[in-house]
Scaffold this active site. Structure first.
Site, PDB file in Angstrom:
ATOM      1  N   ASN A 141      -9.695   1.875   6.061  1.00 29.35           N
ATOM      2  CA  ASN A 141     -10.004   2.358   7.508  1.00 29.35           C
ATOM      3  C   ASN A 141     -11.187   3.089   7.531  1.00 29.35           C
ATOM      4  O   ASN A 141     -12.248   2.906   8.149  1.00 29.35           O
ATOM      5  CB  ASN A 141      -8.918   2.591   8.538  1.00 29.35           C
ATOM      6  CG  ASN A 141      -8.025   1.666   8.910  1.00 29.35           C
ATOM      7  OD1 ASN A 141      -8.706   0.878  10.033  1.00 29.35           O
ATOM      8  ND2 ASN A 141      -7.109   1.240   8.361  1.00 29.35           N
TER       9      ASN A 141
ATOM     10  N   ARG B 119       6.910  25.062   5.225  1.00 29.04           N
ATOM     11  CA  ARG B 119       6.102  24.192   6.054  1.00 29.04           C
ATOM     12  C   ARG B 119       5.085  24.961   6.972  1.00 29.04           C
ATOM     13  O   ARG B 119       3.992  24.333   7.211  1.00 29.04           O
ATOM     14  CB  ARG B 119       7.010  23.654   6.893  1.00 29.04           C
ATOM     15  CG  ARG B 119       6.690  22.005   7.424  1.00 29.04           C
ATOM     16  CD  ARG B 119       6.687  21.096   6.242  1.00 29.04           C
ATOM     17  NE  ARG B 119       5.967  19.717   6.961  1.00 29.04           N
ATOM     18  CZ  ARG B 119       5.699  18.725   6.140  1.00 29.04           C
ATOM     19  NH1 ARG B 119       5.799  18.964   4.919  1.00 29.04           N
ATOM     20  NH2 ARG B 119       5.235  17.543   6.535  1.00 29.04           N
TER      21      ARG B 119
ATOM     22  N   GLY C  18      -7.579   4.176   1.961  1.00 33.57           N
ATOM     23  CA  GLY C  18      -8.580   4.328   2.817  1.00 33.57           C
ATOM     24  C   GLY C  18      -9.536   3.288   3.280  1.00 33.57           C
ATOM     25  O   GLY C  18     -10.711   3.510   3.448  1.00 33.57           O
TER      26      GLY C  18
ATOM     27  N   GLU D 260      -8.060  -4.209  12.211  1.00 32.45           N
ATOM     28  CA  GLU D 260      -8.044  -2.571  12.149  1.00 32.45           C
ATOM     29  C   GLU D 260      -9.677  -2.013  12.152  1.00 32.45           C
ATOM     30  O   GLU D 260     -10.215  -1.374  12.698  1.00 32.45           O
ATOM     31  CB  GLU D 260      -7.185  -1.827  11.291  1.00 32.45           C
ATOM     32  CG  GLU D 260      -5.721  -2.025  11.503  1.00 32.45           C
ATOM     33  CD  GLU D 260      -5.125  -1.267  10.635  1.00 32.45           C
ATOM     34  OE1 GLU D 260      -4.005  -0.823  11.035  1.00 32.45           O
ATOM     35  OE2 GLU D 260      -5.505  -1.102   9.556  1.00 32.45           O
TER      36      GLU D 260
ATOM     37  N   LEU E 198       1.716  15.824  12.250  1.00 31.05           N
ATOM     38  CA  LEU E 198       0.820  16.971  12.465  1.00 31.05           C
ATOM     39  C   LEU E 198       1.903  18.316  13.113  1.00 31.05           C
ATOM     40  O   LEU E 198       2.653  17.895  13.961  1.00 31.05           O
ATOM     41  CB  LEU E 198      -0.338  16.555  13.492  1.00 31.05           C
ATOM     42  CG  LEU E 198      -1.224  15.607  12.780  1.00 31.05           C
ATOM     43  CD1 LEU E 198      -2.313  15.092  13.877  1.00 31.05           C
ATOM     44  CD2 LEU E 198      -1.828  16.147  11.677  1.00 31.05           C
TER      45      LEU E 198
ATOM     46  N   ASP F 289       3.956   7.478  17.439  1.00 26.39           N
ATOM     47  CA  ASP F 289       3.194   6.616  18.165  1.00 26.39           C
ATOM     48  C   ASP F 289       3.442   6.538  19.479  1.00 26.39           C
ATOM     49  O   ASP F 289       3.736   5.369  20.146  1.00 26.39           O
ATOM     50  CB  ASP F 289       4.008   5.315  17.449  1.00 26.39           C
ATOM     51  CG  ASP F 289       3.570   5.264  15.980  1.00 26.39           C
ATOM     52  OD1 ASP F 289       2.578   5.834  15.456  1.00 26.39           O
ATOM     53  OD2 ASP F 289       4.664   4.806  15.235  1.00 26.39           O
TER      54      ASP F 289
ATOM     55  N   HIS G  52      -2.340   2.071  14.695  1.00 22.82           N
ATOM     56  CA  HIS G  52      -0.972   1.715  14.182  1.00 22.82           C
ATOM     57  C   HIS G  52      -0.757   0.220  14.241  1.00 22.82           C
ATOM     58  O   HIS G  52      -1.511  -0.454  15.159  1.00 22.82           O
ATOM     59  CB  HIS G  52       0.166   2.215  15.092  1.00 22.82           C
ATOM     60  CG  HIS G  52       1.375   1.699  14.918  1.00 22.82           C
ATOM     61  ND1 HIS G  52       2.133   2.750  13.992  1.00 22.82           N
ATOM     62  CD2 HIS G  52       2.344   0.889  15.201  1.00 22.82           C
ATOM     63  CE1 HIS G  52       3.448   1.891  13.708  1.00 22.82           C
ATOM     64  NE2 HIS G  52       3.485   0.926  14.489  1.00 22.82           N
TER      65      HIS G  52
HETATM   66  C1  GRF Z   1      -3.273   1.201   8.119  1.00 25.31           C
HETATM   67  O1  GRF Z   1      -2.712  -0.092   8.197  1.00 25.31           O
HETATM   68  C2  GRF Z   1      -3.107   1.980   9.711  1.00 25.31           C
HETATM   69  O2  GRF Z   1      -2.767   1.138  10.725  1.00 25.31           O
HETATM   70  C3  GRF Z   1      -1.894   2.563   9.043  1.00 25.31           C
HETATM   71  O3  GRF Z   1      -1.978   3.018   7.639  1.00 25.31           O
HETATM   72  C4  GRF Z   1      -2.694   2.062   7.144  1.00 25.31           C
HETATM   73  C5  GRF Z   1      -4.059   2.682   6.540  1.00 25.31           C
HETATM   74  O4  GRF Z   1      -4.602   1.627   5.632  1.00 25.31           O
HETATM   75  N1  GRF Z   1      -1.679   3.852  10.115  1.00 25.31           N
HETATM   76  P1  GRF Z   1      -5.775   2.415   4.931  1.00 25.31           P
HETATM   77  O5  GRF Z   1      -5.457   3.453   4.121  1.00 25.31           O
HETATM   78  O6  GRF Z   1      -6.859   2.732   5.998  1.00 25.31           O
HETATM   79  O7  GRF Z   1      -6.249   1.257   3.901  1.00 25.31           O
END
Ligand code: GRF
Length: 210
Positions: free
Chosen positions: A14, A66, A12, A180, A94, A151, A110
């Site tokens: 991000n 599912r 987490g 990111e 999803l 993607d 991504h």
């Molecule tokens: C990130 O590198 C994102 O691009 C990918 O998963 C990773 C998540 O990292 N989809 P975090 O859990 O936010 O550290």
């Protein structure tokens, strides 16, 4: 103010960057109100709890089918009345029904420049391993809307990263994370300002700042 839900599976970072961006004022017209994980031990859930944000785990393994899992997932998302769903390292595909109901309101990040090093199976460190073994000199980060495929949805923003000679997979990942953590909050704010549009040709146009 957009009500944002963040879907996570792991650390987490991000999510944390988004929460920090709310505090610092980079994100001004959106607020994370809900965090959902498929994995009860995801550290991201602790980050949400520390920030006082409603959070829960809905795991596919606690359902018989599912379909039952999908029903529970959709019910939770609907209940939270979200304007925007932000996928931040969420490793579960999803349901199509959810994509259809929230088209243009689900974003993913991504860790490469799509269409390179993406698609089914390209997640986590694998993406960086592929980029390094191909010897690319530039990689980067893509934020896109989610569609029914991996993607493939409309690309909202990309930011490049020059790969330096000798970087390990872990080093590349760390640099990608820095990119990111800047890009995702910026894109959330753009969306919250109503400046992101998907054209009839499936391409995204971003209105310039006034
Ligand atoms: C990130 O590198 C994102 O691009 C990918 O998963 C990773 C998540 O990292 N989809 P975090 O859990 O936010 O550290």
């Amino acid at each position: 103010m957009l009500r944002v839900g963040v879907l996570v599976s792991g650390g987490g970072t991000n999510l944390q960057a988004i929460l920090d961006a709310e505090k610092s004022g980079v994100i001004r017209h959106a607020k994370v109100v809900y965090v959902l994980s498929n994995n009860a031990s995801a550290y991201a859930l602790q980050r949400a709890a520390s920030a006082g944000i409603a959070n829960e785990c809905i795991s596919p393994s606690s359902f018989e089918t599912r379909e039952d899992f999908h029903r529970a997932l959709l019910a939770a998302i609907e209940r939270e009345q979200l304007d925007l769903i932000v996928l931040a390292g969420y490793l579960v595909k999803l349901p199509d029904e959810m994509i259809q109901r929230y088209r243009g309101r689900i974003m993913n990040i991504h860790p490469s420049l799509i269409p390179s090093f993406c698609g089914k199976g390209a997640y986590g460190l694998k993406v960086h391993e592929q980029a390094l073994s191909r010897g690319v000199k530039v990689t980067g980060v893509t934020v896109h809307f989610a569609d029914e495929r991996y993607d493939c949805g409309p690309i909202i923003a990309q930011r490049p990263l020059v790969v330096e000679e000798g970087w390990s997979v872990a080093e590349l990942e760390a640099h990608i994370h820095e990119v990111e953590h800047e890009l995702y909050p910026d894109v959330i704010q753009l969306l919250a300002e109503g400046r992101v549009h998907v054209g009839a040709d499936g391409r995204v146009v971003v209105d310039p700042a006034h």
